[in-house]
Design a protein around this motif. Structure first.
Motif, PDB file in Angstrom:
ATOM      1  N   HIS A  87      -0.218  -4.852 -46.261  1.00 45.58           N
ATOM      2  CA  HIS A  87       0.349  -5.438 -45.061  1.00 45.58           C
ATOM      3  C   HIS A  87       1.304  -4.432 -44.428  1.00 45.58           C
ATOM      4  O   HIS A  87       2.065  -3.781 -45.119  1.00 45.58           O
ATOM      5  CB  HIS A  87       1.102  -6.715 -45.425  1.00 45.58           C
ATOM      6  N   PHE A 105       4.494  -4.047 -42.053  1.00 41.08           N
ATOM      7  CA  PHE A 105       5.566  -4.774 -41.374  1.00 41.08           C
ATOM      8  C   PHE A 105       5.751  -4.209 -39.967  1.00 41.08           C
ATOM      9  O   PHE A 105       5.967  -3.001 -39.826  1.00 41.08           O
ATOM     10  CB  PHE A 105       6.890  -4.573 -42.113  1.00 41.08           C
ATOM     11  N   PRO A 106       5.737  -5.029 -38.940  1.00 40.12           N
ATOM     12  CA  PRO A 106       6.034  -4.494 -37.603  1.00 40.12           C
ATOM     13  C   PRO A 106       7.519  -4.123 -37.488  1.00 40.12           C
ATOM     14  O   PRO A 106       8.358  -4.661 -38.208  1.00 40.12           O
ATOM     15  CB  PRO A 106       5.696  -5.650 -36.670  1.00 40.12           C
ATOM     16  N   THR A 107       7.804  -3.174 -36.601  1.00 37.86           N
ATOM     17  CA  THR A 107       9.198  -2.770 -36.386  1.00 37.86           C
ATOM     18  C   THR A 107       9.858  -3.670 -35.343  1.00 37.86           C
ATOM     19  O   THR A 107      10.998  -4.097 -35.509  1.00 37.86           O
ATOM     20  CB  THR A 107       9.261  -1.294 -35.943  1.00 37.86           C
ATOM     21  N   VAL A 108       9.122  -3.952 -34.275  1.00 37.68           N
ATOM     22  CA  VAL A 108       9.684  -4.761 -33.177  1.00 37.68           C
ATOM     23  C   VAL A 108       8.769  -5.938 -32.850  1.00 37.68           C
ATOM     24  O   VAL A 108       7.620  -5.981 -33.291  1.00 37.68           O
ATOM     25  CB  VAL A 108       9.895  -3.900 -31.902  1.00 37.68           C
ATOM     26  N   GLN A 109       9.306  -6.875 -32.055  1.00 41.21           N
ATOM     27  CA  GLN A 109       8.502  -8.024 -31.620  1.00 41.21           C
ATOM     28  C   GLN A 109       7.392  -7.604 -30.653  1.00 41.21           C
ATOM     29  O   GLN A 109       6.252  -8.029 -30.767  1.00 41.21           O
ATOM     30  CB  GLN A 109       9.389  -9.037 -30.879  1.00 41.21           C
ATOM     31  N   GLY A 146       9.720 -11.683 -22.036  1.00 35.26           N
ATOM     32  CA  GLY A 146      10.982 -11.539 -21.311  1.00 35.26           C
ATOM     33  C   GLY A 146      11.808 -10.439 -21.949  1.00 35.26           C
ATOM     34  O   GLY A 146      12.880 -10.694 -22.479  1.00 35.26           O
ATOM     35  N   GLN A 147      11.285  -9.220 -21.887  1.00 41.87           N
ATOM     36  CA  GLN A 147      11.948  -8.112 -22.580  1.00 41.87           C
ATOM     37  C   GLN A 147      12.133  -6.928 -21.639  1.00 41.87           C
ATOM     38  O   GLN A 147      11.331  -6.705 -20.741  1.00 41.87           O
ATOM     39  CB  GLN A 147      11.117  -7.676 -23.797  1.00 41.87           C
ATOM     40  N   PRO A 201      10.911  -0.738 -22.918  1.00 37.64           N
ATOM     41  CA  PRO A 201      11.347   0.261 -23.909  1.00 37.64           C
ATOM     42  C   PRO A 201      11.485   1.652 -23.300  1.00 37.64           C
ATOM     43  O   PRO A 201      12.354   2.421 -23.708  1.00 37.64           O
ATOM     44  CB  PRO A 201      10.215   0.248 -24.945  1.00 37.64           C
ATOM     45  N   LEU A 215      13.024 -20.889 -25.732  1.00 39.84           N
ATOM     46  CA  LEU A 215      13.484 -20.540 -27.081  1.00 39.84           C
ATOM     47  C   LEU A 215      14.930 -20.983 -27.332  1.00 39.84           C
ATOM     48  O   LEU A 215      15.334 -21.179 -28.480  1.00 39.84           O
ATOM     49  CB  LEU A 215      13.287 -19.053 -27.348  1.00 39.84           C
ATOM     50  N   PRO A 222      18.165  -4.787 -26.432  1.00 39.66           N
ATOM     51  CA  PRO A 222      18.222  -5.996 -27.252  1.00 39.66           C
ATOM     52  C   PRO A 222      18.425  -5.721 -28.738  1.00 39.66           C
ATOM     53  O   PRO A 222      19.040  -6.534 -29.441  1.00 39.66           O
ATOM     54  CB  PRO A 222      16.868  -6.671 -27.002  1.00 39.66           C
ATOM     55  N   GLY A 223      17.929  -4.583 -29.230  1.00 41.58           N
ATOM     56  CA  GLY A 223      18.059  -4.284 -30.655  1.00 41.58           C
ATOM     57  C   GLY A 223      19.493  -4.061 -31.095  1.00 41.58           C
ATOM     58  O   GLY A 223      19.791  -4.064 -32.286  1.00 41.58           O
ATOM     59  N   LEU A 224      20.390  -3.867 -30.131  1.00 38.68           N
ATOM     60  CA  LEU A 224      21.807  -3.754 -30.485  1.00 38.68           C
ATOM     61  C   LEU A 224      22.342  -5.094 -30.949  1.00 38.68           C
ATOM     62  O   LEU A 224      23.332  -5.163 -31.662  1.00 38.68           O
ATOM     63  CB  LEU A 224      22.610  -3.261 -29.280  1.00 38.68           C
ATOM     64  N   ARG A 225      21.691  -6.175 -30.535  1.00 37.78           N
ATOM     65  CA  ARG A 225      22.095  -7.538 -30.912  1.00 37.78           C
ATOM     66  C   ARG A 225      23.593  -7.759 -30.703  1.00 37.78           C
ATOM     67  O   ARG A 225      24.310  -8.112 -31.620  1.00 37.78           O
ATOM     68  CB  ARG A 225      21.710  -7.858 -32.372  1.00 37.78           C
ATOM     69  N   ALA A 228      12.482   4.276 -28.938  1.00 39.41           N
ATOM     70  CA  ALA A 228      12.871   3.010 -28.317  1.00 39.41           C
ATOM     71  C   ALA A 228      12.662   1.815 -29.245  1.00 39.41           C
ATOM     72  O   ALA A 228      13.271   0.763 -29.050  1.00 39.41           O
ATOM     73  CB  ALA A 228      12.093   2.801 -27.018  1.00 39.41           C
ATOM     74  N   SER A 286      13.893   1.522 -31.993  1.00 36.21           N
ATOM     75  CA  SER A 286      15.179   1.227 -32.648  1.00 36.21           C
ATOM     76  C   SER A 286      16.072   0.376 -31.765  1.00 36.21           C
ATOM     77  O   SER A 286      17.108  -0.114 -32.217  1.00 36.21           O
ATOM     78  CB  SER A 286      15.904   2.506 -33.070  1.00 36.21           C
ATOM     79  N   LEU A 287      15.695   0.203 -30.492  1.00 34.01           N
ATOM     80  CA  LEU A 287      16.556  -0.533 -29.566  1.00 34.01           C
ATOM     81  C   LEU A 287      15.921  -1.812 -29.021  1.00 34.01           C
ATOM     82  O   LEU A 287      16.549  -2.551 -28.271  1.00 34.01           O
ATOM     83  CB  LEU A 287      16.963   0.374 -28.398  1.00 34.01           C
ATOM     84  N   GLY A 288      14.662  -2.061 -29.375  1.00 36.22           N
ATOM     85  CA  GLY A 288      13.985  -3.259 -28.883  1.00 36.22           C
ATOM     86  C   GLY A 288      14.333  -4.487 -29.714  1.00 36.22           C
ATOM     87  O   GLY A 288      15.067  -4.399 -30.708  1.00 36.22           O
ATOM     88  N   TYR A 289      13.811  -5.645 -29.303  1.00 36.12           N
ATOM     89  CA  TYR A 289      13.943  -6.844 -30.132  1.00 36.12           C
ATOM     90  C   TYR A 289      13.230  -6.585 -31.455  1.00 36.12           C
ATOM     91  O   TYR A 289      12.016  -6.344 -31.471  1.00 36.12           O
ATOM     92  CB  TYR A 289      13.300  -8.055 -29.444  1.00 36.12           C
ATOM     93  N   GLY A 290      13.959  -6.632 -32.570  1.00 40.86           N
ATOM     94  CA  GLY A 290      13.358  -6.381 -33.879  1.00 40.86           C
ATOM     95  C   GLY A 290      12.365  -7.459 -34.261  1.00 40.86           C
ATOM     96  O   GLY A 290      12.463  -8.605 -33.815  1.00 40.86           O
ATOM     97  N   ALA A 291      11.399  -7.083 -35.080  1.00 42.00           N
ATOM     98  CA  ALA A 291      10.466  -8.074 -35.616  1.00 42.00           C
ATOM     99  C   ALA A 291      11.255  -9.199 -36.291  1.00 42.00           C
ATOM    100  O   ALA A 291      12.315  -8.955 -36.878  1.00 42.00           O
ATOM    101  CB  ALA A 291       9.530  -7.411 -36.620  1.00 42.00           C
ATOM    102  N   GLY A 303      10.632  -3.361 -39.737  1.00 48.79           N
ATOM    103  CA  GLY A 303       9.568  -3.046 -40.681  1.00 48.79           C
ATOM    104  C   GLY A 303       9.881  -1.929 -41.665  1.00 48.79           C
ATOM    105  O   GLY A 303       9.667  -2.087 -42.873  1.00 48.79           O
ATOM    106  N   PRO A 304      10.376  -0.775 -41.197  1.00 48.88           N
ATOM    107  CA  PRO A 304      10.593   0.320 -42.148  1.00 48.88           C
ATOM    108  C   PRO A 304      11.578  -0.037 -43.265  1.00 48.88           C
ATOM    109  O   PRO A 304      11.399   0.383 -44.410  1.00 48.88           O
ATOM    110  CB  PRO A 304      11.169   1.430 -41.253  1.00 48.88           C
ATOM    111  N   HIS A 336      19.198  -5.157 -35.546  1.00 51.21           N
ATOM    112  CA  HIS A 336      18.057  -4.250 -35.619  1.00 51.21           C
ATOM    113  C   HIS A 336      18.441  -2.767 -35.687  1.00 51.21           C
ATOM    114  O   HIS A 336      17.889  -2.010 -36.487  1.00 51.21           O
ATOM    115  CB  HIS A 336      17.156  -4.520 -34.412  1.00 51.21           C
TER     116      HIS A 336
END
Lengths: 382, 382
Positions: free
Chosen positions: A3, A5-9, A22-23, A26, A114, A231-234, B47, B49-54, B59-60, B262
């Motif tokens: 399997h 694992f994805p990194t992002v959505q 709604g993103q 990148p 959501l 968004p990844g900064l959360r 990018a 590393s900055l998107g909405y994470g899974a 993943g990594p 993320h």
């Protein structure tokens, strides 16, 4: 089989126009600048960037936000602001600290689907308030509040997106903003304002937030770097009455774990102090404005039977197809033909059949959006 | 007067020995290596590393954890692990998704006081289970479960720290681990295992986690980088039955906001892939072992009337003073004389009077800990 694992959505397929997400794009994310900000933050804050963050959030970022918000919106005391892990985290924490299972809360119809999922996780009784092209119908809100009062119920809060609404793109009109705040104050209704698109006004700056025009304690406003930076900064923040903000700051979660997402917070602090936030949001406004214009123009051209209001900001266009169209049925056909959108029913609590759909214009350049509109028109017309 | 926002929780005063903080030493934090890992992550993931994470997390990092845990502890399927925002966040989310207000949960007595604060935020009925020098008394747990059953109650989970316990430093014995898992399986009691000190065994590696020896579904184990790497990263993980892990992954919070924290997650992934995690934890074990030894030896020398078990790992020594000593009263005197600790009552639900106190040995070098022990002895003896 292994399997992966994805990194992002986000997962876009070549040749497929996916207007559901709604993103932010990148390709427009400030990767190099965030790396530079990390270097600056590590030099400036050293081990303080890696310790348990202060409970309200990393000081340097709070300071930058306090000054900016005080200057642009409304003077702010230090205990009226706290860092959050973005608006999803903020809403989750507000639901956690301001409600119990079975409590009633209000949302707009349509609303961000959501956010509803978050509220449902908290087992809340969610009641919709209708909207029109000017946003939330304040008279309808007043009626619902009166009905609820007769039933012995007092909603814990109203979740609303008054600025560049998701999904409709509408701005709550100035008169309605004042009316809403007035009703909320009179009825002791807490407004939870989702203000995530504030920096992304394409024709004019965003209208004043509800928080900035309301008496202290009426509004808890959720701001975020997710759309304006990455968004990844959360990372986001809340502003509101000290007692409301501190209810979240004084949680066991923060006493034990410290401020939210501390490393990202000091990195963003450095990013903002260096002036990179203003450069980044200026660039985003220019790019997304082009995209909004391209998709709006193309939809008007290719789908003359559709009606929509060109949004003044945000991420979305809300398209109304002729009466009788079922956009959920249409969507299945669209997916087969290499284009996707969210059908309007997703944004209503009852999942109703609608002739509306939501398309996001942020992920593709103008020429691709033109092709996407053409393809959408082919599906609608076929 | 202008208010200054603090950056971090930790605030040490020069000349004052503050042994209250359960925090890693900022001077041992890998500031330069985290910066290097950020550069690597930004190059490698761009990018992403900055998107909405899974939703389950980046993943990594999940991949690195899955391989390490599968090799060292127990083979792991991809849906049996998810990233969390550290153990405070994990516990908050578990309480959110596995309990309702008024539900019963069990904790050890004594236990980590801020975990209790998180559980109290969720309005849970918290019942203590006594411990001794071997850790949780499994017989007492069985008795409590039987009593609760007669009262028609089934606790939603047991929160436990079986490895290098906070505050006692005790390891649950091998026999008790097997006994606990057996009772939990038989009684359908979910164990929430706080495993935050796993990497910090100073005489031998940590004993097997409860999760690794239990049937699938009995234990939800919370791991964290807070003590082994840096708390400001706010990153941890849970391992457990797929259905349990996915209950948290499938939340509205993650559907809307994506995976937790993320940016920090991809930075840690790069850090770990480069082998820096093993180097860092090796260094920490060497340093903290010296400190544990220095404080243990000094306490034995300076306070012969005290008894304590030298902990095999973790952050704390739990010191028992002679019967009749009230460590809360003692603490007030200690603070006046430039030393502080947490009195034992803080770790009991009823805040009882105890002759115990908790000292952390992580924040000062050996020679300072010797001086601290001397000062503590002066306070006790005065």
């Amino acid at each position: 089989m292994t399997h992966t694992f994805p990194t992002v959505q986000l997962a876009l397929k070549p040749g497929f126009y996916d207007l559901t997400w709604g993103q932010p794009d990148p390709k427009l994310m400030p990767v190099a600048d965030i790396q530079r900000a990390t270097e600056i933050a590590m030099k400036k804050y050293g081990a303080d960037s890696l310790g348990y963050g202060a409970d309200a959030g990393a000081g340097p970022l709070l300071q930058w936000l306090l000054e900016r918000i005080s200057e642009r919106e409304r003077p702010l005391e230090h205990d009226q602001i706290a860092i959050t892990g973005g608006n999803s985290d903020a809403l989750d924490q507000i639901a956690m600290h301001f409600t119990e299972p079975g409590d009633t809360v209000l949302v707009e119809a349509p609303t961000y689907h959501l956010a509803v999922k978050i509220l449902r996780d908290h087992q809340l009784d969610i009641i919709p308030i209708p909207t029109d092209e000017e946003g939330l119908r304040v008279n309808a809100l007043q009626e619902t509040l009166t009905e609820l009062k007769h039933a012995g119920k007092h909603p814990k809060f109203l979740y609303t997106i008054p600025t560049f609404h998701n999904p409709t793109g509408a701005n709550l009109s100035e008169a309605r903003r004042r009316g809403l705040v007035k009703v909320a104050a009179a009825e002791h209704l807490l407004i939870v304002e989702d203000d995530v698109y504030r920096e992304l006004g394409y024709d004019a700056p965003a209208p004043p937030s509800l928080w900035s025009i309301a008496p202290d304690g009426v509004v808890l406003r959720m701001g975020s770097f997710a759309k304006s930076l990455a968004p990844g900064l959360r990372l986001g923040w809340i502003t509101g009455k000290a007692e409301h903000v501190q209810r979240i700051v004084n949680s066991g979660l923060r006493d034990s774990g410290g401020g939210v997402n501390h490393l990202a917070a000091v990195v963003i602090a450095a990013f903002c102090q260096e002036g990179m936030f203003e450069t980044q949001t200026q660039m985003l406004r220019a790019k997304y404005k082009e995209r909004r214009d391209a998709l709006s123009d193309a939809l008007a051209l290719e789908l003359p039977q559709a009606s929509f209001a060109k949004p003044g900001g945000g991420f979305f266009i809300w398209v109304n197809l002729p009466d009788g169209t079922d956009t959920q049925v249409l969507r299945a056909r669209a997916q087969e033909q290499g284009i996707d959108f969210l059908h309007g029913g997703r944004f209503f609590l009852d999942g109703r059949t609608t002739n509306s759909l939501r398309v996001a214009f942020t992920l593709y350049p103008p020429e691709e959006l033109q092709k996407a509109a053409k393809r959408l028109a082919q599906v609608v017309n076929s």
